[in-house]
Design a protein around this motif. Structure first.
Motif, PDB file in Angstrom:
ATOM      1  N   MET A   1      58.245  47.697  38.513  1.00 13.09           N
ATOM      2  CA  MET A   1      57.624  48.760  39.260  1.00 13.09           C
ATOM      3  C   MET A   1      56.122  48.542  39.357  1.00 13.09           C
ATOM      4  SD  MET A   1      58.444  51.207  40.963  1.00 13.09           S
ATOM      5  CE  MET A   1      58.695  52.882  41.254  1.00 13.09           C
ATOM      6  N   GLY A   2      55.493  48.145  38.270  1.00  8.47           N
ATOM      7  CA  GLY A   2      54.058  47.896  38.301  1.00  8.47           C
ATOM      8  C   GLY A   2      53.704  46.812  39.302  1.00  8.47           C
ATOM      9  N   PHE A   3      54.563  45.797  39.406  1.00  8.06           N
ATOM     10  CA  PHE A   3      54.336  44.712  40.357  1.00  8.06           C
ATOM     11  C   PHE A   3      54.297  45.246  41.781  1.00  8.06           C
ATOM     12  CE2 PHE A   3      55.801  41.284  43.126  1.00  8.06           C
ATOM     13  CZ  PHE A   3      54.884  40.301  42.793  1.00  8.06           C
ATOM     14  N   SER A   4      55.179  46.168  42.094  1.00  8.26           N
ATOM     15  CA  SER A   4      55.208  46.742  43.439  1.00  8.26           C
ATOM     16  C   SER A   4      53.911  47.460  43.762  1.00  8.26           C
ATOM     17  CB  SER A   4      56.379  47.718  43.588  1.00  8.26           C
ATOM     18  OG  SER A   4      57.600  47.032  43.486  1.00  8.26           O
ATOM     19  N   TYR A   5      53.402  48.238  42.833  1.00  2.00           N
ATOM     20  CA  TYR A   5      52.154  48.965  43.068  1.00  2.00           C
ATOM     21  C   TYR A   5      50.953  48.027  43.100  1.00  2.00           C
ATOM     22  CZ  TYR A   5      54.357  53.503  42.626  1.00  2.00           C
ATOM     23  OH  TYR A   5      55.140  54.610  42.829  1.00  2.00           O
ATOM     24  N   GLY A   6      50.990  46.976  42.327  1.00  3.64           N
ATOM     25  CA  GLY A   6      49.863  46.055  42.269  1.00  3.64           C
ATOM     26  C   GLY A   6      49.835  45.039  43.395  1.00  3.64           C
ATOM     27  N   LYS A   7      50.981  44.757  44.005  1.00  2.00           N
ATOM     28  CA  LYS A   7      51.063  43.712  45.013  1.00  2.00           C
ATOM     29  C   LYS A   7      51.426  44.222  46.407  1.00  2.00           C
ATOM     30  CE  LYS A   7      50.390  40.245  42.227  1.00  2.00           C
ATOM     31  NZ  LYS A   7      49.331  39.303  42.325  1.00  2.00           N
ATOM     32  N   VAL A   8      51.547  45.497  46.601  1.00  2.00           N
ATOM     33  CA  VAL A   8      51.858  46.126  47.886  1.00  2.00           C
ATOM     34  C   VAL A   8      53.178  45.609  48.450  1.00  2.00           C
ATOM     35  CG1 VAL A   8      51.019  46.716  50.176  1.00  2.00           C
ATOM     36  CG2 VAL A   8      49.396  46.325  48.369  1.00  2.00           C
ATOM     37  N   GLN A   9      54.261  46.060  47.876  1.00  4.93           N
ATOM     38  CA  GLN A   9      55.572  45.718  48.381  1.00  4.93           C
ATOM     39  C   GLN A   9      56.327  47.014  48.648  1.00  4.93           C
ATOM     40  OE1 GLN A   9      57.639  42.962  45.922  1.00  4.93           O
ATOM     41  NE2 GLN A   9      56.131  41.375  46.230  1.00  4.93           N
ATOM     42  N   SER A  10      56.246  47.465  49.830  1.00  2.00           N
ATOM     43  CA  SER A  10      56.916  48.672  50.327  1.00  2.00           C
ATOM     44  C   SER A  10      56.400  49.963  49.703  1.00  2.00           C
ATOM     45  CB  SER A  10      58.443  48.580  50.172  1.00  2.00           C
ATOM     46  OG  SER A  10      58.827  48.713  48.827  1.00  2.00           O
ATOM     47  N   VAL A  11      55.324  49.894  48.943  1.00  2.00           N
ATOM     48  CA  VAL A  11      54.652  51.092  48.444  1.00  2.00           C
ATOM     49  C   VAL A  11      53.159  50.921  48.690  1.00  2.00           C
ATOM     50  CG1 VAL A  11      56.353  51.639  46.655  1.00  2.00           C
ATOM     51  CG2 VAL A  11      54.397  50.215  46.093  1.00  2.00           C
ATOM     52  N   ARG A  12      52.453  52.030  48.722  1.00  2.00           N
ATOM     53  CA  ARG A  12      51.008  51.984  48.920  1.00  2.00           C
ATOM     54  C   ARG A  12      50.339  51.403  47.682  1.00  2.00           C
ATOM     55  NH1 ARG A  12      47.886  57.357  50.718  1.00  2.00           N
ATOM     56  NH2 ARG A  12      45.864  56.679  50.003  1.00  2.00           N
ATOM     57  N   GLN A  17      48.349  53.211  39.170  1.00  2.00           N
ATOM     58  CA  GLN A  17      49.788  53.346  38.949  1.00  2.00           C
ATOM     59  C   GLN A  17      50.376  52.035  38.430  1.00  2.00           C
ATOM     60  OE1 GLN A  17      51.046  56.390  39.410  1.00  2.00           O
ATOM     61  NE2 GLN A  17      53.055  55.832  38.695  1.00  2.00           N
ATOM     62  N   ALA A  18      49.896  50.920  38.960  1.00  2.00           N
ATOM     63  CA  ALA A  18      50.359  49.616  38.490  1.00  2.00           C
ATOM     64  C   ALA A  18      50.030  49.446  37.010  1.00  2.00           C
ATOM     65  CB  ALA A  18      49.725  48.499  39.312  1.00  2.00           C
ATOM     66  N   ILE A  19      48.800  49.787  36.623  1.00  2.00           N
ATOM     67  CA  ILE A  19      48.389  49.657  35.223  1.00  2.00           C
ATOM     68  C   ILE A  19      49.252  50.540  34.326  1.00  2.00           C
ATOM     69  CG2 ILE A  19      46.505  50.116  33.601  1.00  2.00           C
ATOM     70  CD1 ILE A  19      44.609  49.247  35.911  1.00  2.00           C
ATOM     71  N   TYR A  20      49.556  51.730  34.797  1.00  2.00           N
ATOM     72  CA  TYR A  20      50.411  52.642  34.021  1.00  2.00           C
ATOM     73  C   TYR A  20      51.739  51.962  33.685  1.00  2.00           C
ATOM     74  CZ  TYR A  20      53.621  56.478  33.073  1.00  2.00           C
ATOM     75  OH  TYR A  20      54.570  57.288  32.505  1.00  2.00           O
ATOM     76  N   TYR A  21      52.385  51.367  34.678  1.00  2.00           N
ATOM     77  CA  TYR A  21      53.680  50.725  34.441  1.00  2.00           C
ATOM     78  C   TYR A  21      53.539  49.425  33.657  1.00  2.00           C
ATOM     79  CZ  TYR A  21      55.977  54.146  37.350  1.00  2.00           C
ATOM     80  OH  TYR A  21      56.477  55.323  37.848  1.00  2.00           O
ATOM     81  N   MET A  32      54.625  39.811  30.070  1.00  2.00           N
ATOM     82  CA  MET A  32      54.076  39.841  31.428  1.00  2.00           C
ATOM     83  C   MET A  32      53.359  41.160  31.689  1.00  2.00           C
ATOM     84  SD  MET A  32      54.274  37.014  32.956  1.00  2.00           S
ATOM     85  CE  MET A  32      53.843  37.537  34.599  1.00  2.00           C
ATOM     86  N   GLY A  33      53.890  42.249  31.143  1.00  2.00           N
ATOM     87  CA  GLY A  33      53.213  43.534  31.283  1.00  2.00           C
ATOM     88  C   GLY A  33      51.833  43.490  30.647  1.00  2.00           C
ATOM     89  N   CYS A  34      51.756  42.923  29.443  1.00  2.00           N
ATOM     90  CA  CYS A  34      50.461  42.799  28.749  1.00  2.00           C
ATOM     91  C   CYS A  34      49.509  41.903  29.532  1.00  2.00           C
ATOM     92  CB  CYS A  34      50.668  42.224  27.355  1.00  2.00           C
ATOM     93  SG  CYS A  34      51.641  43.252  26.242  1.00  2.00           S
ATOM     94  N   ALA A  35      50.023  40.785  30.026  1.00  2.00           N
ATOM     95  CA  ALA A  35      49.185  39.857  30.786  1.00  2.00           C
ATOM     96  C   ALA A  35      48.661  40.513  32.058  1.00  2.00           C
ATOM     97  CB  ALA A  35      49.975  38.595  31.130  1.00  2.00           C
TER      98      ALA A  35
END
Length: 61
Positions: A1-12, A17-21, A32-35
């Motif tokens: 989910m964080g990847f979607s928010y951080g990389k703009v894949q079908s979400v704004r 929000q990316a950092i939260y996930y 990978m989450g930590c990185a």
């Protein structure tokens, strides 16, 4: 989910929000989450740039 928010894949794109996930994943021992949190701190995306915090998150990987 964080990847979607951080990389703009079908979400704004929303770095906070990316950092939260990513942090949730890191809390669950996902390297990978930590990185990814570390990268956000290194680049100052969604958070104030902080190299010490970046190093701390990368140290958890």
């Amino acid at each position: 989910m964080g990847f979607s928010y951080g990389k703009v894949q079908s979400v704004r794109q929303n770095f906070q929000q990316a950092i939260y996930y990513y942090q949730k994943a890191c809390d669950l021992k996902d390297e990978m989450g930590c990185a990814n949190v570390g990268v956000k701190y290194y680049n100052g995306q969604g958070v104030k740039q902080n190299i010490n915090t970046e190093k701390w998150y990368h140290g958890k990987t």
